[in-house]
Motif scaffolding. Sequence first.
Motif, PDB file in Angstrom:
ATOM      1  N   UNK A  65       3.624  49.566  22.603  1.00  0.00           N
ATOM      2  CA  UNK A  65       4.446  50.343  21.534  1.00  0.00           C
ATOM      3  C   UNK A  65       5.842  51.033  22.280  1.00  0.00           C
ATOM      4  N   UNK A  66       6.776  51.151  21.333  1.00  0.00           N
ATOM      5  CA  UNK A  66       8.042  51.458  21.725  1.00  0.00           C
ATOM      6  C   UNK A  66       8.363  53.137  21.530  1.00  0.00           C
ATOM      7  N   UNK A  67       8.689  53.542  22.805  1.00  0.00           N
ATOM      8  CA  UNK A  67       9.025  55.073  22.826  1.00  0.00           C
ATOM      9  C   UNK A  67      10.645  55.089  23.315  1.00  0.00           C
ATOM     10  N   UNK A  68      11.607  55.428  22.531  1.00  0.00           N
ATOM     11  CA  UNK A  68      12.934  55.354  22.845  1.00  0.00           C
ATOM     12  C   UNK A  68      13.600  56.738  22.480  1.00  0.00           C
ATOM     13  N   UNK A  69      14.346  57.113  23.485  1.00  0.00           N
ATOM     14  CA  UNK A  69      15.112  58.497  23.140  1.00  0.00           C
ATOM     15  C   UNK A  69      16.450  58.253  23.304  1.00  0.00           C
ATOM     16  N   UNK A  70      17.412  58.513  22.517  1.00  0.00           N
ATOM     17  CA  UNK A  70      18.987  58.622  22.940  1.00  0.00           C
ATOM     18  C   UNK A  70      19.376  59.827  23.010  1.00  0.00           C
ATOM     19  N   UNK A  71      20.214  60.128  24.193  1.00  0.00           N
ATOM     20  CA  UNK A  71      20.472  61.388  24.604  1.00  0.00           C
ATOM     21  C   UNK A  71      22.166  61.513  24.049  1.00  0.00           C
ATOM     22  N   UNK A  72      22.292  62.541  23.244  1.00  0.00           N
ATOM     23  CA  UNK A  72      23.685  62.895  22.656  1.00  0.00           C
ATOM     24  C   UNK A  72      24.086  64.047  23.155  1.00  0.00           C
ATOM     25  N   UNK A  96      14.129  47.005  11.891  1.00  0.00           N
ATOM     26  CA  UNK A  96      12.899  46.318  11.511  1.00  0.00           C
ATOM     27  C   UNK A  96      13.282  44.896  10.724  1.00  0.00           C
ATOM     28  N   UNK A  97      14.181  45.313   9.549  1.00  0.00           N
ATOM     29  CA  UNK A  97      14.550  44.384   8.579  1.00  0.00           C
ATOM     30  C   UNK A  97      15.056  43.161   9.400  1.00  0.00           C
ATOM     31  N   UNK A  98      15.597  43.294  10.521  1.00  0.00           N
ATOM     32  CA  UNK A  98      16.205  42.311  11.145  1.00  0.00           C
ATOM     33  C   UNK A  98      15.376  41.374  12.148  1.00  0.00           C
ATOM     34  N   UNK A  99      14.223  42.117  12.643  1.00  0.00           N
ATOM     35  CA  UNK A  99      13.482  41.264  13.579  1.00  0.00           C
ATOM     36  C   UNK A  99      12.069  40.827  13.011  1.00  0.00           C
ATOM     37  N   UNK A 100      11.632  41.534  11.998  1.00  0.00           N
ATOM     38  CA  UNK A 100      10.287  41.101  11.255  1.00  0.00           C
ATOM     39  C   UNK A 100      10.489  40.323  10.084  1.00  0.00           C
ATOM     40  N   UNK A 101       9.837  38.851  10.255  1.00  0.00           N
ATOM     41  CA  UNK A 101      10.043  37.929   8.991  1.00  0.00           C
ATOM     42  C   UNK A 101       9.662  38.689   7.662  1.00  0.00           C
ATOM     43  N   UNK A 102      10.342  38.148   6.748  1.00  0.00           N
ATOM     44  CA  UNK A 102      10.234  38.918   5.435  1.00  0.00           C
ATOM     45  C   UNK A 102       9.005  38.622   4.799  1.00  0.00           C
ATOM     46  N   UNK A 103       8.371  37.617   5.053  1.00  0.00           N
ATOM     47  CA  UNK A 103       6.894  37.359   4.642  1.00  0.00           C
ATOM     48  C   UNK A 103       6.052  37.987   4.920  1.00  0.00           C
ATOM     49  N   UNK A 104       6.006  38.819   6.129  1.00  0.00           N
ATOM     50  CA  UNK A 104       4.980  39.523   6.821  1.00  0.00           C
ATOM     51  C   UNK A 104       4.749  40.991   6.314  1.00  0.00           C
ATOM     52  N   UNK A 178       3.049  41.083  11.864  1.00  0.00           N
ATOM     53  CA  UNK A 178       4.166  40.602  12.645  1.00  0.00           C
ATOM     54  C   UNK A 178       4.254  40.663  14.224  1.00  0.00           C
ATOM     55  N   UNK A 179       4.929  39.810  14.799  1.00  0.00           N
ATOM     56  CA  UNK A 179       4.884  39.269  16.241  1.00  0.00           C
ATOM     57  C   UNK A 179       5.826  40.051  17.147  1.00  0.00           C
ATOM     58  N   UNK A 180       6.816  40.756  16.487  1.00  0.00           N
ATOM     59  CA  UNK A 180       7.852  41.312  17.120  1.00  0.00           C
ATOM     60  C   UNK A 180       7.246  42.210  18.344  1.00  0.00           C
ATOM     61  N   UNK A 181       8.161  42.070  19.819  1.00  0.00           N
ATOM     62  CA  UNK A 181       7.589  43.132  20.638  1.00  0.00           C
ATOM     63  C   UNK A 181       8.574  44.169  20.800  1.00  0.00           C
ATOM     64  N   UNK A 182       8.223  45.191  21.660  1.00  0.00           N
ATOM     65  CA  UNK A 182       9.067  46.287  21.767  1.00  0.00           C
ATOM     66  C   UNK A 182      10.345  46.036  22.238  1.00  0.00           C
ATOM     67  N   UNK A 183      10.404  45.280  23.177  1.00  0.00           N
ATOM     68  CA  UNK A 183      11.641  44.857  23.753  1.00  0.00           C
ATOM     69  C   UNK A 183      12.833  44.444  22.624  1.00  0.00           C
ATOM     70  N   UNK A 184      12.265  43.623  21.967  1.00  0.00           N
ATOM     71  CA  UNK A 184      13.036  42.732  20.686  1.00  0.00           C
ATOM     72  C   UNK A 184      13.603  43.776  19.828  1.00  0.00           C
ATOM     73  N   UNK A 185      12.519  44.577  19.438  1.00  0.00           N
ATOM     74  CA  UNK A 185      12.871  45.663  18.389  1.00  0.00           C
ATOM     75  C   UNK A 185      14.022  46.604  18.919  1.00  0.00           C
ATOM     76  N   UNK A 186      13.821  47.016  20.225  1.00  0.00           N
ATOM     77  CA  UNK A 186      14.699  47.991  20.891  1.00  0.00           C
ATOM     78  C   UNK A 186      16.030  47.447  20.846  1.00  0.00           C
ATOM     79  N   UNK A 187      16.307  46.136  21.174  1.00  0.00           N
ATOM     80  CA  UNK A 187      17.271  45.323  21.039  1.00  0.00           C
ATOM     81  C   UNK A 187      18.204  45.537  19.787  1.00  0.00           C
TER      82      UNK A 187
END
Length: 273
Positions: A65-72, A96-104, A178-187
Amino acid sequence: MAFRLAPTSVSEGFRLEAHDSVGSTNTLALDHARAGDPGRLWVVSKRQESGRGRRGRAWVSPEGNLAATLLVITGGELRLAATLGFVAGLSLADALDAVVPKSRIAVGLDGASQGQNRFELKWPNDVLASGAKLAGILLESAILEGGRFAVAVGIGVNVVAHPAELPYPATSLQALGATCDAETLFLALSDAWSENARLWDEGRGLAAVRRRWLARAAGLGGEVAVRIDGNVVRGVFETIDEDCRFVIRDGEGSVLAIAAGDVHFGAVASAQV
């Protein structure tokens, strides 16, 4: 594939700290702030051992899974910084719209408006897919010297697994096909954050963020129940106001603006919550 920042994010001075496993990305980010980090730092991991959600609830984040924090780091108003949660929701939905195929992903939310968005935003801090919770957002802050404060914008996404036996439906990208992984989603997330943060513009563009958020809002125009400190208020979800409070109209026609609470839609809203 390793975690990496989008070129737009790098060009704007964002930095990345990636881990195989952490206790909490929010805690680590705030520790960095207290130690003098200037901010614009993403702390990310595919496993989080002691993550947390709103109101001290546990947030389970197993491997993948993805755990991401942005420090501001900011010297502005904390009230405005609190609206970064809406920037985070928009950014994640865009990613999510960018990396998950629309048919999914199919769209469907029990008792709420049926829009065209595959990924919808549930006030104040959830991202839904097919009416189920896919991701959560948690903002935490710390006071720093010199009148500044740090905000940890935490984003947790169920990429490969989601918790079971919850009082609300939950899902993961894998469960949705969907087959997207955490790294692709974070990018994609780091890229989308740059765009939406520019729109937000230190709070000056909050009206534009609010309009974009409402275009993705889950349950808009539908029956809702909001639990506030043990009490339940029912009505129709009309909008979020200029301060991003949740606005409902109750059965007597009164308009209520709610700053904090747990929102339930559809059949759940009609039942005792």
